[in-house]
Design a protein around this motif. Structure first.
Motif, PDB file in Angstrom:
ATOM      1  N   ARG A  11       0.837  -1.220   0.000  1.00 40.99           N
ATOM      2  CA  ARG A  11       0.000   0.000   0.000  1.00 40.99           C
ATOM      3  C   ARG A  11       0.865   1.260   0.000  1.00 40.99           C
ATOM      4  O   ARG A  11       0.595   2.212  -0.737  1.00 40.99           O
ATOM      5  N   VAL A  12       1.911   1.257   0.822  1.00 42.98           N
ATOM      6  CA  VAL A  12       2.792   2.418   0.869  1.00 42.98           C
ATOM      7  C   VAL A  12       3.534   2.569  -0.461  1.00 42.98           C
ATOM      8  O   VAL A  12       3.700   3.686  -0.957  1.00 42.98           O
ATOM      9  N   THR A  13       3.956   1.459  -1.049  1.00 39.68           N
ATOM     10  CA  THR A  13       4.634   1.511  -2.348  1.00 39.68           C
ATOM     11  C   THR A  13       3.722   2.146  -3.389  1.00 39.68           C
ATOM     12  O   THR A  13       4.154   3.006  -4.167  1.00 39.68           O
ATOM     13  N   GLU A  14       2.458   1.771  -3.413  1.00 36.15           N
ATOM     14  CA  GLU A  14       1.518   2.332  -4.378  1.00 36.15           C
ATOM     15  C   GLU A  14       1.327   3.831  -4.160  1.00 36.15           C
ATOM     16  O   GLU A  14       1.318   4.611  -5.117  1.00 36.15           O
ATOM     17  N   ARG A  15       1.200   4.252  -2.899  1.00 34.66           N
ATOM     18  CA  ARG A  15       1.064   5.684  -2.603  1.00 34.66           C
ATOM     19  C   ARG A  15       2.337   6.443  -2.974  1.00 34.66           C
ATOM     20  O   ARG A  15       2.292   7.546  -3.512  1.00 34.66           O
ATOM     21  N   PHE A  16       3.469   5.834  -2.680  1.00 35.61           N
ATOM     22  CA  PHE A  16       4.765   6.431  -2.981  1.00 35.61           C
ATOM     23  C   PHE A  16       4.934   6.640  -4.485  1.00 35.61           C
ATOM     24  O   PHE A  16       5.303   7.722  -4.941  1.00 35.61           O
ATOM     25  N   VAL A  17       4.644   5.618  -5.261  1.00 35.24           N
ATOM     26  CA  VAL A  17       4.785   5.714  -6.718  1.00 35.24           C
ATOM     27  C   VAL A  17       3.803   6.740  -7.286  1.00 35.24           C
ATOM     28  O   VAL A  17       4.164   7.530  -8.163  1.00 35.24           O
ATOM     29  N   ALA A  18       2.585   6.759  -6.777  1.00 36.69           N
ATOM     30  CA  ALA A  18       1.603   7.741  -7.242  1.00 36.69           C
ATOM     31  C   ALA A  18       2.098   9.163  -6.982  1.00 36.69           C
ATOM     32  O   ALA A  18       1.975  10.040  -7.844  1.00 36.69           O
ATOM     33  N   ALA A  19       2.685   9.397  -5.826  1.00 35.77           N
ATOM     34  CA  ALA A  19       3.199  10.730  -5.501  1.00 35.77           C
ATOM     35  C   ALA A  19       4.396  11.080  -6.382  1.00 35.77           C
ATOM     36  O   ALA A  19       4.476  12.192  -6.917  1.00 35.77           O
ATOM     37  N   ALA A  20       5.316  10.135  -6.551  1.00 35.93           N
ATOM     38  CA  ALA A  20       6.517  10.401  -7.354  1.00 35.93           C
ATOM     39  C   ALA A  20       6.162  10.655  -8.810  1.00 35.93           C
ATOM     40  O   ALA A  20       6.590  11.654  -9.401  1.00 35.93           O
ATOM     41  N   PHE A  21       5.380   9.771  -9.398  1.00 32.05           N
ATOM     42  CA  PHE A  21       5.046   9.909 -10.814  1.00 32.05           C
ATOM     43  C   PHE A  21       4.003  10.995 -11.055  1.00 32.05           C
ATOM     44  O   PHE A  21       3.885  11.509 -12.156  1.00 32.05           O
ATOM     45  N   GLY A  22       3.269  11.352 -10.009  1.00 32.13           N
ATOM     46  CA  GLY A  22       2.300  12.438 -10.119  1.00 32.13           C
ATOM     47  C   GLY A  22       2.918  13.802  -9.841  1.00 32.13           C
ATOM     48  O   GLY A  22       2.234  14.818  -9.917  1.00 32.13           O
ATOM     49  N   GLY A  23       4.202  13.811  -9.468  1.00 33.13           N
ATOM     50  CA  GLY A  23       4.883  15.069  -9.203  1.00 33.13           C
ATOM     51  C   GLY A  23       4.440  15.750  -7.921  1.00 33.13           C
ATOM     52  O   GLY A  23       4.611  16.953  -7.757  1.00 33.13           O
ATOM     53  N   ASP A  24       3.881  14.979  -6.984  1.00 33.24           N
ATOM     54  CA  ASP A  24       3.368  15.542  -5.734  1.00 33.24           C
ATOM     55  C   ASP A  24       4.485  15.610  -4.696  1.00 33.24           C
ATOM     56  O   ASP A  24       4.634  14.721  -3.854  1.00 33.24           O
ATOM     57  N   LEU A  25       5.264  16.669  -4.755  1.00 28.47           N
ATOM     58  CA  LEU A  25       6.417  16.837  -3.881  1.00 28.47           C
ATOM     59  C   LEU A  25       5.998  16.859  -2.412  1.00 28.47           C
ATOM     60  O   LEU A  25       6.662  16.254  -1.560  1.00 28.47           O
ATOM     61  N   ASP A  26       4.896  17.523  -2.093  1.00 32.20           N
ATOM     62  CA  ASP A  26       4.446  17.592  -0.701  1.00 32.20           C
ATOM     63  C   ASP A  26       4.115  16.212  -0.142  1.00 32.20           C
ATOM     64  O   ASP A  26       4.482  15.889   0.989  1.00 32.20           O
ATOM     65  N   ALA A  27       3.414  15.386  -0.927  1.00 34.23           N
ATOM     66  CA  ALA A  27       3.075  14.036  -0.468  1.00 34.23           C
ATOM     67  C   ALA A  27       4.338  13.207  -0.260  1.00 34.23           C
ATOM     68  O   ALA A  27       4.446  12.450   0.711  1.00 34.23           O
ATOM     69  N   LEU A  28       5.306  13.345  -1.162  1.00 33.77           N
ATOM     70  CA  LEU A  28       6.568  12.616  -1.007  1.00 33.77           C
ATOM     71  C   LEU A  28       7.288  13.044   0.264  1.00 33.77           C
ATOM     72  O   LEU A  28       7.782  12.197   1.025  1.00 33.77           O
ATOM     73  N   LEU A  29       7.361  14.332   0.489  1.00 37.01           N
ATOM     74  CA  LEU A  29       8.047  14.824   1.685  1.00 37.01           C
ATOM     75  C   LEU A  29       7.418  14.278   2.956  1.00 37.01           C
ATOM     76  O   LEU A  29       8.118  13.970   3.924  1.00 37.01           O
TER      77      LEU A  29
END
Length: 136
Positions: A11-29
């Motif tokens: 689940r965390v991997t899926e959220r992580f990839v979505a943030a990275a590939f979606g360009g969501d810097l805040d979510a990644l941080l």
């Protein structure tokens, strides 16, 4: 490496990839531990973050967002599979494996502590193509 529940890791991997590939810097941080390390292995044959690990939340987040934004001929797609017994994100370009990402979580499962990205084509030869049935 730390072991956490595989379903939580997926689940965390899926959220992580979505943030990275979606360009969501805040979510990644938010997801990254302050001392996170990005380990990449392109083997000198593919794009990688560099020959040395990238360390620190800000540096890792910026490298990931910038790397995900780089255009790849034919585009990219992602499937979630177990690779070498680990929940992983497998990135495909034109139906062929382009990279495998594995994230290690803190023991409480709250933050990503390490990210491993393998894009060396020699090391991806055992990963089935996108249209093939993955082996669990």
């Amino acid at each position: 490496r730390r072991r956490v529940d595989p379903s939580l890791q997926r689940r965390v991997t899926e959220r992580f990839v979505a943030a990275a590939f979606g360009g969501d810097l805040d979510a990644l941080l938010e997801m990254l531990a302050p001392e996170v390390t990005l380990w990449s292995d392109g083997g000198g044959k593919s794009r990688a973050a560099g020959p040395r690990p990238v360390q620190g939340r800000d540096n890792v987040a910026r490298v990931l967002v910038a790397s995900a934004a780089e255009p790849v001929e034919g585009g990219l797609s992602i499937q979630y599979r177990d690779v070498n017994g680990e929940p992983s994100a497998v990135v495909f370009a034109e139906n062929s494996p382009y990279a495998v990402m594995v994230v290690d979580l803190s023991t409480d499962g709250e933050h990503v502590r390490d990210i491993y990205v393998v894009s060396n084509p020699d090391k991806l030869s055992h990963v089935p193509k996108e249209t093939e049935t993955p082996h669990a």
